[in-house]
Enzyme design. Structure first.
Site, PDB file in Angstrom:
ATOM      1  N   GLY A   1       9.908 -31.221 -54.854  1.00  0.00           N
ATOM      2  CA  GLY A   1       8.876 -31.496 -55.846  1.00  0.00           C
ATOM      3  C   GLY A   1       9.377 -31.293 -57.256  1.00  0.00           C
TER       4      GLY A   1
ATOM      5  N   HIS B   1      11.331 -35.733 -61.242  1.00  0.00           N
ATOM      6  CA  HIS B   1      11.684 -36.321 -62.536  1.00  0.00           C
ATOM      7  C   HIS B   1      12.382 -37.652 -62.285  1.00  0.00           C
ATOM      8  CE1 HIS B   1      15.596 -34.806 -61.436  1.00  0.00           C
ATOM      9  NE2 HIS B   1      15.145 -33.562 -61.420  1.00  0.00           N
TER      10      HIS B   1
ATOM     11  N   GLY C   1      15.387 -38.416 -62.148  1.00  0.00           N
ATOM     12  CA  GLY C   1      16.513 -38.329 -61.212  1.00  0.00           C
ATOM     13  C   GLY C   1      15.999 -38.572 -59.788  1.00  0.00           C
ATOM     14  N   HIS C   2      14.887 -37.919 -59.430  1.00  0.00           N
ATOM     15  CA  HIS C   2      14.294 -38.160 -58.110  1.00  0.00           C
ATOM     16  C   HIS C   2      13.839 -39.620 -57.997  1.00  0.00           C
ATOM     17  CE1 HIS C   2      13.433 -33.706 -58.536  1.00  0.00           C
ATOM     18  NE2 HIS C   2      14.031 -33.749 -57.372  1.00  0.00           N
TER      19      HIS C   2
ATOM     20  N   ASP D   1      23.771 -32.215 -57.294  1.00  0.00           N
ATOM     21  CA  ASP D   1      24.066 -31.129 -56.348  1.00  0.00           C
ATOM     22  C   ASP D   1      25.268 -31.568 -55.517  1.00  0.00           C
ATOM     23  OD1 ASP D   1      21.864 -29.200 -56.852  1.00  0.00           O
ATOM     24  OD2 ASP D   1      20.661 -30.967 -56.419  1.00  0.00           O
TER      25      ASP D   1
ATOM     26  N   LEU E   1      19.315 -34.332 -65.654  1.00  0.00           N
ATOM     27  CA  LEU E   1      17.925 -34.054 -65.285  1.00  0.00           C
ATOM     28  C   LEU E   1      17.885 -33.038 -64.151  1.00  0.00           C
ATOM     29  CD1 LEU E   1      16.055 -37.475 -65.380  1.00  0.00           C
ATOM     30  CD2 LEU E   1      16.446 -35.818 -67.173  1.00  0.00           C
TER      31      LEU E   1
ATOM     32  N   ARG F   1      14.571 -27.630 -63.093  1.00  0.00           N
ATOM     33  CA  ARG F   1      14.640 -26.368 -63.819  1.00  0.00           C
ATOM     34  C   ARG F   1      14.583 -26.557 -65.340  1.00  0.00           C
ATOM     35  NH1 ARG F   1      16.986 -22.308 -60.156  1.00  0.00           N
ATOM     36  NH2 ARG F   1      17.286 -23.421 -58.223  1.00  0.00           N
TER      37      ARG F   1
END
Ligand code: PAF
Length: 279
Positions: free
Chosen positions: A31, A34, A36-37, A150, A184, A187
């Site tokens: 969740g 942004h 990026g997702h 990641d 992005l 956090r």
């Protein structure tokens, strides 16, 4: 877009698609979505017949309880973003749905999971593998999408799929950056205006180091990045490693690999930010 809370309901929904030979894309998320997702979801929507996006703040991957508590939860704006991207299902399980009993499985992908994040966040990748393997099992996707921000997580998930002989394709998607270079991240929402300004030195340093690396050794490039972050206001370097992009092991000269990646973790105030760059 339909919102689903249980594995049983999800599987009932997916059954006709699966038996009809349709391609199912899965985008696992925690969740606080942004752009990026959104890039992962857009890619899945264009590659597959249907897209499932999971939203689950996975407790087993947080080695720091206060990080888990502070993790942003923004379901309303998340679901608006997913609708706009054309996701078919949002899978939003409760903790007890995913962990009806404690998950005692232990994943060991050494040396991939013992370096960098593995060293500083003990147990983190074990928790990631626990939840991702459960999501793969629940959705049985044709493809699953993960961000290259990641970088280590992506390498470990590829390795898990290989070792468990899972028949799905893992698709890595490029880092999405703000116009000023900041990668992005969910956090970023926790950064004050000043901290966000300070954080810009992370991507700036990585980009400069790529130019610097053309005429300098690996060790000189590592020192360049370390010095730049040490001298930047409001930042504390946790690590910067220049590694082989497949094995994640540190390189000592450029000729050690054809695929060098610089991975960095920096505290900006209380907020732990990660980024990486290919050389
Ligand atoms: O990258 C993330 O957001 C999480 O680690 C993931 C893959 C959704 C597992 O909880």
């Amino acid at each position: 877009m339909k919102i689903i809370h249980t594995i049983k309901d999800l599987q009932m929904e997916l059954l006709p698609f699966r038996s009809g030979g349709k391609k199912i894309g899965l985008v696992p998320t925690m969740g606080a979505l942004h752009h990026g997702h959104a890039s992962l979801v857009n890619r899945s929507v264009s590659d597959n017949d249907i897209t499932v996006v999971s939203i689950f703040v996975n407790p087993t991957q947080f080695n720091d309880k206060s990080d888990l508590e502070k993790y942003p939860r923004t379901f309303d704006s998340d679901s608006r973003l997913l609708e706009a991207c054309g996701a078919t299902y949002a899978f939003v399980p409760a903790v007890l749905e995913m962990y009806p009993e404690p998950d005692t499985r232990h994943f060991d992908f050494a040396p991939l999971d013992t370096v960098m994040e593995g060293q500083f966040r003990p147990g983190h990748f074990n928790g990631v593998c626990q939840i991702v393997s459960k999501l793969f099992d629940a959705v049985k996707p044709t493809r699953a999408y993960f961000g290259e921000k990641d970088f280590q997580q992506l390498a470990i998930i590829r390795e898990m799929v290989r070792r468990m002989n899972l028949s799905l394709e893992i698709v890595g998607c490029p880092i999405v950056r703000e116009e000023d270079g900041l990668a992005l991240s969910s956090r970023n929402a926790r950064l004050s205006v000043r901290e966000r300004d300070n954080a810009l030195m992370i991507s700036k340093t990585l980009f400069e180091s790529r130019a610097f690396a053309k005429t300098h050794t690996v060790m000189e490039t590592v020192l360049f990045v370390q010095d730049s972050i040490h001298n930047a206001p409001g930042l504390r370097l946790e690590y910067f490693e220049l590694v082989d992009g497949d094995t994640l092991q540190p390189i000592s000269q450029w000729s050690d690999t054809e695929y060098a990646v610089g991975c960095i973790t920096v505290f900006c105030g209380e907020v732990r930010l990660i980024d990486n760059i290919k050389y």
